[in-house]
Every structure is written in structure tokens, then in C-alpha cells.
Motif scaffolding. Sequence first.
Motif, PDB file in Angstrom:
ATOM      1  N   SER A   9       0.803  -1.217   0.000  1.00 10.47           N
ATOM      2  CA  SER A   9       0.000   0.000   0.000  1.00 10.47           C
ATOM      3  C   SER A   9       0.841   1.274   0.000  1.00 10.47           C
ATOM      4  N   SER A  10       2.158   1.162   0.175  1.00  6.86           N
ATOM      5  CA  SER A  10       3.001   2.353   0.291  1.00  6.86           C
ATOM      6  C   SER A  10       3.937   2.603  -0.884  1.00  6.86           C
ATOM      7  N   PHE A  11       4.398   1.536  -1.527  1.00  7.71           N
ATOM      8  CA  PHE A  11       5.397   1.725  -2.577  1.00  7.71           C
ATOM      9  C   PHE A  11       5.439   0.529  -3.523  1.00  7.71           C
ATOM     10  N   ILE A  12       6.089   0.768  -4.658  1.00  5.52           N
ATOM     11  CA  ILE A  12       6.383  -0.289  -5.621  1.00  5.52           C
ATOM     12  C   ILE A  12       7.818  -0.717  -5.354  1.00  5.52           C
ATOM     13  N   ARG A  13       8.069  -2.012  -5.368  1.00  2.65           N
ATOM     14  CA  ARG A  13       9.428  -2.516  -5.176  1.00  2.65           C
ATOM     15  C   ARG A  13       9.900  -3.153  -6.476  1.00  2.65           C
ATOM     16  N   LEU A  14      11.021  -2.649  -6.969  1.00  2.00           N
ATOM     17  CA  LEU A  14      11.667  -3.185  -8.150  1.00  2.00           C
ATOM     18  C   LEU A  14      12.925  -3.900  -7.688  1.00  2.00           C
ATOM     19  N   GLU A  34       4.968   2.036 -14.729  1.00  2.55           N
ATOM     20  CA  GLU A  34       3.598   1.635 -15.082  1.00  2.55           C
ATOM     21  C   GLU A  34       2.868   1.109 -13.852  1.00  2.55           C
ATOM     22  N   ALA A  35       3.562   0.325 -13.032  1.00  4.85           N
ATOM     23  CA  ALA A  35       2.959  -0.196 -11.805  1.00  4.85           C
ATOM     24  C   ALA A  35       2.648   0.941 -10.835  1.00  4.85           C
ATOM     25  N   LEU A  36       3.534   1.936 -10.752  1.00  6.51           N
ATOM     26  CA  LEU A  36       3.294   3.110  -9.892  1.00  6.51           C
ATOM     27  C   LEU A  36       2.015   3.821 -10.303  1.00  6.51           C
ATOM     28  N   ILE A  37       1.892   4.052 -11.594  1.00  9.70           N
ATOM     29  CA  ILE A  37       0.717   4.755 -12.105  1.00  9.70           C
ATOM     30  C   ILE A  37      -0.545   3.951 -11.817  1.00  9.70           C
ATOM     31  N   ASN A  38      -0.520   2.655 -12.092  1.00 14.90           N
ATOM     32  CA  ASN A  38      -1.696   1.803 -11.866  1.00 14.90           C
ATOM     33  C   ASN A  38      -2.080   1.738 -10.396  1.00 14.90           C
ATOM     34  N   ALA A  39      -1.095   1.735  -9.505  1.00 14.55           N
ATOM     35  CA  ALA A  39      -1.371   1.655  -8.071  1.00 14.55           C
ATOM     36  C   ALA A  39      -1.588   3.032  -7.447  1.00 14.55           C
ATOM     37  N   GLN A  40      -1.409   4.079  -8.222  1.00 12.78           N
ATOM     38  CA  GLN A  40      -1.543   5.464  -7.749  1.00 12.78           C
ATOM     39  C   GLN A  40      -0.623   5.732  -6.556  1.00 12.78           C
ATOM     40  N   LEU A  41       0.627   5.308  -6.715  1.00 13.45           N
ATOM     41  CA  LEU A  41       1.641   5.528  -5.690  1.00 13.45           C
ATOM     42  C   LEU A  41       2.714   6.468  -6.241  1.00 13.45           C
TER      43      LEU A  41
END
Length: 130
Positions: A9-14, A34-41
Motif C-alpha cells: 500500500s506504500s510503494f512499488i518494489r523493483l 507503469e505499476a506506480l501509475i496503476n497503483a496510484q503511488l
Amino acid sequence: MNYFISTNSSFIRLTLEGKPNERQLLEAIVKANEALINAQLSIVMIDGLGLTTPINLSTKYSVISQLGKYNICRKTTVIAVSNATIAESVIVENVAYNRGWKIKFFKTLDTAKTWIEDFNSINENTKSVI
């Protein structure tokens, strides 16, 4: 180089593994964006501890120089976890900052996660007075 993208819920991990090259690193960053945008993070953690060789300074500089070309939002905060020296981390943070990007380096996942938790806590508890 292999990469894996996960989220909470807080960040995307690459997560990066193997031997890095610039093309693959840019591809991984674009997919994480793309994952950041989709998750609105707005925070991405790049975990480079699984790399067999470190990403060299010239590659880091080149990647930072290309972020705008790939529509990475300048409001994105990048948390990098790596074995880079303190001097190299400071150089990369400054290069990024001078180009309008927010990158912060950490040596361990735990310190990076703590920083993200503190950052989110501060921003959640901040109210505009104007």
C-alpha cells in the motif's frame, strides 16, 4: 539481469538480480513506473542488493538523464538500496537532484522501509493551512 516488481500500500518494489545492463535497467524502470501509475503511488524502491556486479556510475548517470524521455513523473520518489559507496551515493543523489529527480540511497532494506514509513507518516499528518 532479471527484475521483479511487487507492491504494497506504500510503494512499488523493483528487485534487480544478476548482471545489470543499461537497456534492461531502463526497461525495468519503465515497467515499475507503469505499476506506480496503476497503483496510484509515488514511491518506488529499487532493490539492487541481488545484483552480481554493481551498476557503474556512468550507467546511473545515463539512466537518470533518460528518465524524462520515458515519462517518469518528477514527483516520484526513488529509494535505492545498494552496496554503492557513500561517495557514489551522494554523487548520484546530487546528479538526480540537479535534474529534478528525488533519489535517496540506503544500504539496507530495513532502513529504506523505515524511511518510507516515516515519510508517509509525515505526509499523511500534514495539513495545508493556506
